[in-house]
Design an enzyme around this catalytic site. Structure first.
Site, PDB file in Angstrom:
ATOM      1  N   ARG A 186      25.813  16.867   4.592  1.00  0.00           N
ATOM      2  CA  ARG A 186      26.666  16.070   5.475  1.00  0.00           C
ATOM      3  C   ARG A 186      25.910  14.831   5.975  1.00  0.00           C
ATOM      4  O   ARG A 186      26.433  13.719   5.946  1.00  0.00           O
ATOM      5  CB  ARG A 186      27.131  16.915   6.659  1.00  0.00           C
ATOM      6  CG  ARG A 186      28.045  16.161   7.629  1.00  0.00           C
ATOM      7  CD  ARG A 186      28.436  17.029   8.810  1.00  0.00           C
ATOM      8  NE  ARG A 186      29.328  18.110   8.412  1.00  0.00           N
ATOM      9  CZ  ARG A 186      28.957  19.376   8.282  1.00  0.00           C
ATOM     10  NH1 ARG A 186      27.694  19.723   8.500  1.00  0.00           N
ATOM     11  NH2 ARG A 186      29.820  20.298   7.918  1.00  0.00           N
ATOM     12  N   ASN A 197      26.751  10.842   4.445  1.00  0.00           N
ATOM     13  CA  ASN A 197      27.200   9.775   5.332  1.00  0.00           C
ATOM     14  C   ASN A 197      26.224   8.602   5.346  1.00  0.00           C
ATOM     15  O   ASN A 197      26.641   7.434   5.331  1.00  0.00           O
ATOM     16  CB  ASN A 197      27.382  10.319   6.749  1.00  0.00           C
ATOM     17  CG  ASN A 197      28.687  11.067   6.918  1.00  0.00           C
ATOM     18  OD1 ASN A 197      29.745  10.470   7.113  1.00  0.00           O
ATOM     19  ND2 ASN A 197      28.622  12.380   6.835  1.00  0.00           N
ATOM     20  N   SER A 243      25.417  22.525   3.420  1.00  0.00           N
ATOM     21  CA  SER A 243      26.377  21.636   4.080  1.00  0.00           C
ATOM     22  C   SER A 243      25.722  20.871   5.227  1.00  0.00           C
ATOM     23  O   SER A 243      26.059  19.712   5.486  1.00  0.00           O
ATOM     24  CB  SER A 243      27.568  22.438   4.601  1.00  0.00           C
ATOM     25  OG  SER A 243      27.176  23.374   5.593  1.00  0.00           O
TER      26      SER A 243
END
Length: 289
Positions: free
Chosen positions: A217, A221, A213
């Site tokens: 992440r 993005n 994660s």
């Protein structure tokens, strides 16, 4: 007639996006995960920007004065103080902070600079590389280059794995090898032989989930931001001397400006979030269960 031929031989929207999302690689990957393949563009920009960030920080330290600081020194001092305060609030071991605080500062500055490459025009560096590649005898149509390293999963996951290794180091350093192994089998459900397999499974899942994660992440993005810039660039490329074409050109300018301004917040926030999560994970490695 020449315009019609250019339109016929120009890349389609799909080809344009695929070309811009293709890395300059050592070889074609043999599968989804091929660890023998190196993305030279991501490595180049990561190393170059990392060295540039270190140079700026070194320059600020070298020119630091005890009097009234200049703007650059004041900015760097503010940044260092912000990171130091965050480190003190999360990692309570003063000895560990001597390494962790500079590490957090390096993470923030480095990732911010890597993310900021997304603010350059999407065709600028690929166009320059295309000319260099063609002058060297290569086919310009195969001159691939991506300039946002954090939009490369191998870079973002590599950083998150590095944070994992640091966490494992502090787990062993603070708790001792025996103490950490004992924790792997006794937390979170308790110290009972019947619970050992479940405790160990939960600990491994936690390490894997945090690492995945953490990297995903950042990658998700930045990849989305890069793709939106490409779509905005296509709006500008489709302009013509017609009502629709002029509207597309205006939309390209307005959308590009608005997204660039908003993206400044995103690139800063993603660097800060990655740094904070690294501090949190290292802080958790100091906690006894």
């Amino acid at each position: 007639m020449a315009a019609e031929n250019a339109a016929e031989h120009g890349p389609t929207a799909g080809e344009y996006i695929v070309h811009h999302l293709t890395h300059l690689q050592s070889s074609r990957p043999g599968g989804v995960a091929d660890f023998s393949v190196f993305n030279f563009d991501s490595l180049f920009f990561s190393i170059a920007l990392g060295a540039l960030g270190c140079f700026f920080l070194w320059l600020a330290a070298r020119k630091a004065t005890s009097g009234v600081p200049g703007r650059f020194q004041a900015f760097v001092e503010l940044l260092v103080e912000m990171v130091d305060q965050q480190a003190k609030g999360i990692v309570h071991n003063a000895q560990s902070r001597k390494f962790v605080a500079p590490l957090a500062l390096t993470i923030f500055v480095w990732i911010f600079m890597l993310n900021a490459m997304d603010l350059f025009p999407v065709d600028l560096f690929p166009f320059i590389w295309e000319k260099i590649y063609g002058a060297a005898g290569g086919d310009p149509h195969h001159a691939y280059l991506r300039v946002v390293p954090t939009a490369d999963l191998s870079i973002s996951m590599g950083m998150s794995v590095a944070v994992l290794l640091i966490c494992l180091y502090y787990n062993i350093k603070i708790k001792g090898l025996g103490g950490w192994v004992h924790e792997l089998f006794t937390a979170p459900f308790g110290n009972h032989w019947a619970l050992y397999p479940f405790n160990f499974a939960m600990q491994i899942i936690e390490f894997v989930a945090k690492t995945v994660s953490h990297g995903m992440r950042l990658f998700g993005n930045m990849y989305a931001g890069e793709l939106i810039f490409l779509l905005i660039a296509l709006m500008g490329g489709a302009w013509s001397l017609s009502a629709t074409g002029i509207l597309l050109a205006l939309g390209h300018i307005v959308a590009g400006t608005a997204w660039a301004i908003f993206h400044i917040l995103i690139i800063t926030l993603q660097a800060f979030v990655f740094m904070m999560l690294a501090l949190v994970y290292v802080g958790q490695a100091h906690d006894q269960h």
